[in-house]
Write an enzyme that holds these catalytic residues in place. Structure first.
Site, PDB file in Angstrom:
ATOM      1  N   ARG A   1       0.842  -1.202   0.000  1.00 47.13           N
ATOM      2  CA  ARG A   1       0.000   0.000   0.000  1.00 47.13           C
ATOM      3  C   ARG A   1       0.878   1.253   0.000  1.00 47.13           C
ATOM      4  NH1 ARG A   1      -5.431  -1.478   3.313  1.00 47.13           N
ATOM      5  NH2 ARG A   1      -6.690  -1.132   1.467  1.00 47.13           N
TER       6      ARG A   1
ATOM      7  N   ASP B   1      -4.860  -0.648  -5.980  1.00 48.80           N
ATOM      8  CA  ASP B   1      -5.285  -1.045  -4.643  1.00 48.80           C
ATOM      9  C   ASP B   1      -6.727  -1.571  -4.645  1.00 48.80           C
ATOM     10  OD1 ASP B   1      -5.834  -1.355  -1.996  1.00 48.80           O
ATOM     11  OD2 ASP B   1      -5.054   0.588  -1.373  1.00 48.80           O
TER      12      ASP B   1
ATOM     13  N   SER C   1      -8.789  -1.452  -1.349  1.00 42.94           N
ATOM     14  CA  SER C   1      -9.461  -0.168  -1.097  1.00 42.94           C
ATOM     15  C   SER C   1     -10.681   0.011  -1.981  1.00 42.94           C
ATOM     16  CB  SER C   1      -8.502   1.003  -1.338  1.00 42.94           C
ATOM     17  OG  SER C   1      -7.561   1.068  -0.307  1.00 42.94           O
TER      18      SER C   1
END
Ligand code: NAD
Length: 360
Positions: free
Chosen positions: A116, A124, A127
């Site tokens: 991250r 990502d 997320s």
């Protein structure tokens, strides 16, 4: 270079790893084969893939196979040594699945393992999918509550706004806060990482001080609380929880069972009609009474343990995921050829098995 997009076979999985919009952006020299019906459950018909330049056919022989869920034992048999696989492989918990891929010599990249760091943000997937889950959790809370979320002033009198508590203010929690606020609820939130206090407050919610502080890892994750801290948190919550109409829980520690925040006793102290939406159901749940995959009513309190919420919003969940997957593919390809640069922190970090065995 050839990319294959499979049709998901896991029960309840409606997402697809690449959507038509992204296929055109994979770059020159990248051919895409999509399994028939792969995007159907996410509202992306085969025709849309054809229009985007993909072929409908067998995706399993491609250089790079993109999936959402990790492959079943039968699916791994369709992969060959040296092939690249990208999916949510649950590397910290699905030991058997990772071993199967290692034995098959597959270069497997786990979407969960992408470091991250700022450069990896477009990739990502944790997320992007947590954003979907957080949004949906607030909608579920609103839907299951037998009350309004906003304050209403009507000829029949005034209705006070609902009080919502969000436990765990990571990506999903912050999205749940924002969504519940937009719907007019009065929102409070708690996280063991004190660093999120400012983010919670900037969304117009109150940070609930439970007097428990956890440590943060270098990656920005919470460390597991000690048994004493956990007991203190449960006791504090038990005292405060009856004030809330809905509690959305998102607390997680990567690779560990979800921390138990709400005891059965605390749940039973809530008013009838209250709702708990437990986003941590997949890893056992933050509430003792959560039944993963189910919605139960106990003492008049509805406890929602639905798993894989992103799949319930498969169109946008897939669109975001697809951009993440395409960014990762972009990192694995140079001049239209597969080029795995093991010196790259993201490539090395996301890889869980390599042709020679399990990656470090
Ligand atoms: P997560 O899903 O692992 O956990 C959700 C939240 O639960 C976390 O905020 C965690 O602190 C909290 N939690 C754990 N135990 C708890 C407990 N006992 N009580 C209350 N809360 C508890 O986390 P996530 O949403 O994936 O994000 C974790 C962090 O990573 C955040 O700081 C986020 O900002 C950061 N992040 C960084 C990047 C980046 O820099 N590229 C991208 C995404 C997320």
């Amino acid at each position: 270079m050839h990319v294959g997009v499979t049709k998901e076979t896991a029960a309840g999985e409606h997402r697809v790893a690449l959507v038509p919009e992204t296929i055109g952006r994979l770059g020159e020299g990248v051919d895409v084969t999509v399994e028939a019906g792969a995007g159907e459950a996410a509202a992306y018909p085969d025709e849309a893939y054809r229009e985007a330049g993909a072929t409908i056919g067998d995706p399993w022989s491609a250089d790079v196979v993109a999936k959402v869920a990790g492959p079943s034992a039968g699916e791994v048999k369709r992969l060959r040594s040296g092939q690249v696989l990208i999916a949510f492989l649950q590397p910290l918990t699905d030991v058997e699945g990772v071993e199967r891929l290692a034995t098959a010599g597959v270069n497997a990249f786990a979407l969960e393992s992408i470091p991250r760091i700022t450069r990896a943000q477009p990739m990502d997937a944790l997320s992007s999918q947590a954003t979907v889950a957080g949004y949906k959790s607030a909608l579920i809370a609103a839907d299951r509550l037998p009350r309004f979320l906003p304050m209403l002033m009507t000829a029949a009198g005034t209705i006070p706004p609902a009080k919502v508590l969000v436990l765990g203010a990571g990506v999903a929690g912050l999205q749940a806060i924002a969504t519940a606020r937009r719907l007019g609820a009065v929102v409070s939130a708690f996280d063991v990482r004190d660093a999120v206090r400012e983010q919670v407050e900037s969304l117009g919610a109150t940070f609930l001080d439970l007097g428990v502080r956890g440590e943060e890892t270098e990656g920005g994750y919470a460390r597991e609380l000690t048994p004493e801290q956990q007991a203190a948190q449960q006791a504090e919550l038990q005292a405060r929880i009856p004030q809330f109409d809905a509690v959305i829980t998102t607390a997680a520690i990567p690779g560990r069972p979800a921390p138990k925040l709400i005891t059965a006793e605390a749940t039973r102290a809530m008013r009838p009609g209250s709702v708990i939406v437990d986003l941590a159901a997949e890893t056992g749940g933050n509430c003792e009474l959560t039944q993963p995959g189910r919605e139960v009513v106990d003492g008049g309190v509805t406890i929602v343990g639905i798993t894989n919420l992103p799949s319930t919003m498969a169109t946008h969940a897939s669109q975001l995921l697809s951009r993440n997957v395409a960014s990762l593919i972009g990192l694995l390809v140079r001049d239209g050829e597969l080029a795995l640069d093991w010196d790259d922190e993201i490539v090395a970090g996301a890889c869980v098995t390599r042709r020679s065995g399990v990656a470090a």
